[in-house]
Write an enzyme that holds these catalytic residues in place. Structure first.
Site, PDB file in Angstrom:
ATOM      1  N   ASP A 145      46.545 -52.535  11.898  1.00 15.80           N
ATOM      2  CA  ASP A 145      46.206 -51.532  10.874  1.00 15.80           C
ATOM      3  C   ASP A 145      45.107 -50.579  11.330  1.00 15.80           C
ATOM      4  O   ASP A 145      44.102 -50.385  10.633  1.00 15.80           O
ATOM      5  CB  ASP A 145      45.761 -52.223   9.584  1.00 15.80           C
ATOM      6  N   GLU A 170      53.338 -47.489   1.897  1.00 15.57           N
ATOM      7  CA  GLU A 170      51.957 -47.970   1.906  1.00 15.57           C
ATOM      8  C   GLU A 170      51.173 -47.286   3.020  1.00 15.57           C
ATOM      9  O   GLU A 170      51.674 -46.399   3.712  1.00 15.57           O
ATOM     10  CB  GLU A 170      51.924 -49.490   2.092  1.00 15.57           C
TER      11      GLU A 170
END
Length: 569
Positions: free
Chosen positions: A65, A241
């Protein structure tokens, strides 16, 4: 602000920690005198670098991430850390090639509450942004533990530490900030669709709020849905997302991950003439994915997505994103790693260069950059060796705890470090006394030298390979009666099985070594540095793989001690 350092005093070692350590004399704690990790992946041997090239992933092992920002010539990059402590590793570069870890954003207990978190709980998807309007850096994230929720911290200088967290009043995950050049600010994030409107499993939305910079809060009542479902809701896209908002040439671009974090992962882009939308998807979505290629392709990189963009002072663009490198059995032991690609934004939408073909391990360096991988404090990549004799005043930032601050259980010794054994075993969803290093290659060796004489069968110390509290191997030294034993235990889905044990005659030290070649792992030991003996034969690394164990982390190698051993030879 203070940084996490190793405790030096014997007094600290004799106190009872709030993290479950018994009172124990320092001399009775296991002493680890060295650690060596060596990567040996064939892909790097087959693809040596030229002078104008560097490797991607830029951060190997469990660094998922990624988010990136720039102030002037300084770039800063952060990653998810889940239940790892300290939280949110942060890296600095001036050229996008050479990265130095400068610490962790969440580096003290007031910022990080993960003591009872599962390993894949805790801190998700941090976003780092520089706001030129007030010369301030922001890190915003979802901390799914400790009643923290969505939080923001900030600083004028990432080298000097970050503020205590401010809790933000909204639900959902993956928040990201955007600071417009007119002084306005917005927050975007993933959320569930409004109650009663969910159309299918995995249906999510992207929400936007006005953000009050003066008071660090979302403006009540300002939330609105700017993407429903994804690029095309009639196709039932899942898990939109990881949103990031950008501005280029007067227009606003919303980039998101779509498809879940597995094999259908991708990155998609939307555009609007206004910061608040409406956002129209590009016709050529996705702009980054590995979903379409042969499953058995050589040197496969997969699951690419969850990206962030940064521009250089010269106006070029680069993207960082997560992806995985499965082994020969398609298992993901190194976890989600940080990759990079140049991005062509000469047209209306950004294009990850070679992001829609099978990813290669090498990309060209920006002009005028010298690759200093592994030198002068910069993070290494490719095949490399990391050696730590624990002689430095403080631990290398690559060493982490799980749910436990390192200074709670690590004690500096003139000959290395001692681990204060925890009352919690490696299987506990609780603070444990284990110092972890990430597995960064499919083929590797890791060894440590241990000086230790366990007092009873309840004592054990050694080396662990750890995917989670319910999937792991323990390779250690314990006692039964008056005898000492080396033991190897496999835990799968929380159920433990003794694979092998062997009585040993202890002298001064034992060296423990784990080697892996893809899915094949071997655990070996040597008394006083003499000939290695294998324990348990070749075992499968299946339980160390994300796709088997679940969750979002990669495998970790740990220096472990507990006073509640349950492994019986």
């Amino acid at each position: 602000m203070k940084r996490i350092v190793v405790l030096f005093s014997a007094l600290a070692a004799l106190t009872t920690s709030a993290q479950g350590n018994k009172k124990i004399k320092e001399k009775d704690m296991p002493l680890f005198t060295q650690f060596t990790y060596e990567g040996n992946d064939a892909i790097y041997k087959e693809n040596p670098l030229k002078d104008n090239e560097f490797y991607s992933p830029i951060l190997q092992g469990c660094y998922p991430d990624p988010s990136i920002t720039r102030k002037g010539n300084d770039y800063y990059l952060v990653n998810s850390s889940f239940a790892m402590v300290p939280g949110v590793p942060i890296f600095h570069s001036t050229d996008l090639v050479n990265w130095k870890q400068i610490g962790h954003v969440l580096d003290r207990p007031s910022q990080l509450k993960v003591e009872d978190s599962r390993i894949s709980g805790g801190v998700y998807a941090p976003d780092i942004k520089y706001n030129p309007n007030n010369d301030t850096f922001y890190m915003i994230t979802t901390e799914i533990a400790g009643n923290m929720g969505n939080i923001v911290v900030k600083t004028k200088d990432p080298l000097k530490g970050w503020s205590d967290p401010v809790k933000l009043a909204f639900d959902g995950i993956d928040p990201s900030l955007f600071f417009d050049d007119n002084g306005k600010a917005y927050l975007v994030h993933n959320d569930a669709p409004p109650a009663g409107t969910e159309q299918y499993q995995g249906h999510r939305v992207i929400k936007m709020w006005d953000y009050d910079v003066e008071n660090d809060r979302v403006v009540p009542g300002s939330d609105r849905i700017i993407v429903n479902g994804g690029v095309d809701i009639t196709q039932k896209p899942i898990w939109i997302e990881g949103p990031h908002l950008y501005k280029k040439d007067g227009r606003y671009y919303l980039m998101c991950a779509e498809g879940g974090t597995g094999g259908w992962h991708s990155e998609v882009i939307f555009v609007s003439d206004k910061a608040t939308g409406p956002f129209i998807p590009a016709a050529n979505n996705p702009i980054l994915t590995q979903r379409y290629f042969a499953k058995d392709r050589k040197n496969k990189v997969d699951w690419a997505g969850h990206a962030d963009l940064v521009d250089t002072p010269e106006g070029d663009y680069y993207g960082v994103f997560l992806a995985v490198r499965p082994n020969e059995k398609q298992r993901v032991n190194t976890g989600r790693e940080t990759f990079m690609l140049p991005v062509d934004w000469s047209g209306e939408f950004p294009v990850f260069q070679n992001g829609l073909v099978p990813l290669k391990p090498i990309i060209k360096m920006p002009e005028g950059v010298t690759n200093q991988t592994g030198k002068n404090g910069f993070m290494p990549n490719g095949n490399f060796t990391f050696t730590d004799n624990f002689t430095a005043d403080k631990l290398d930032y690559r060493w982490i705890g799980e749910r436990n601050w390192r200074e709670n259980f690590v004690v500096k010794d003139k000959n290395g470090i001692r681990i204060n054994p925890s009352e919690n075993t490696i299987k506990a969803k609780a603070p444990i006394s284990t110092l972890f290093y990430r597995q960064q290659h499919a083929a590797f060796s890791a060894e440590t030298t241990l000086q230790y004489k366990p007092k009873s069968e309840k004592d054990i110390a050694g080396l662990v390979c750890y995917q989670s509290e319910t999937f792991n191997y323990v390779f250690g030294l314990t006692k039964k009666g008056n005898d000492y034993y080396m033991v190897l235990q496999r835990t799968e889905k929380g159920a433990s099985k003794l694979l092998a044990s062997e009585k040993v005659t202890l002298e001064k030290s034992v060296t423990l070594k784990v080697t892996a070649n893809g899915d094949d792992y071997n655990f070996n030991y040597a008394i006083d540095g003499k000939e290695y003996k294998n324990l348990g034969g070749t075992v499968s690394g299946d339980i160390l793989s994300t796709d088997v164990a679940g969750g979002f982390t990669g495998s970790l190698i740990g220096l472990y001690a507990t006073s509640e051993n349950d492994i019986q030879p």
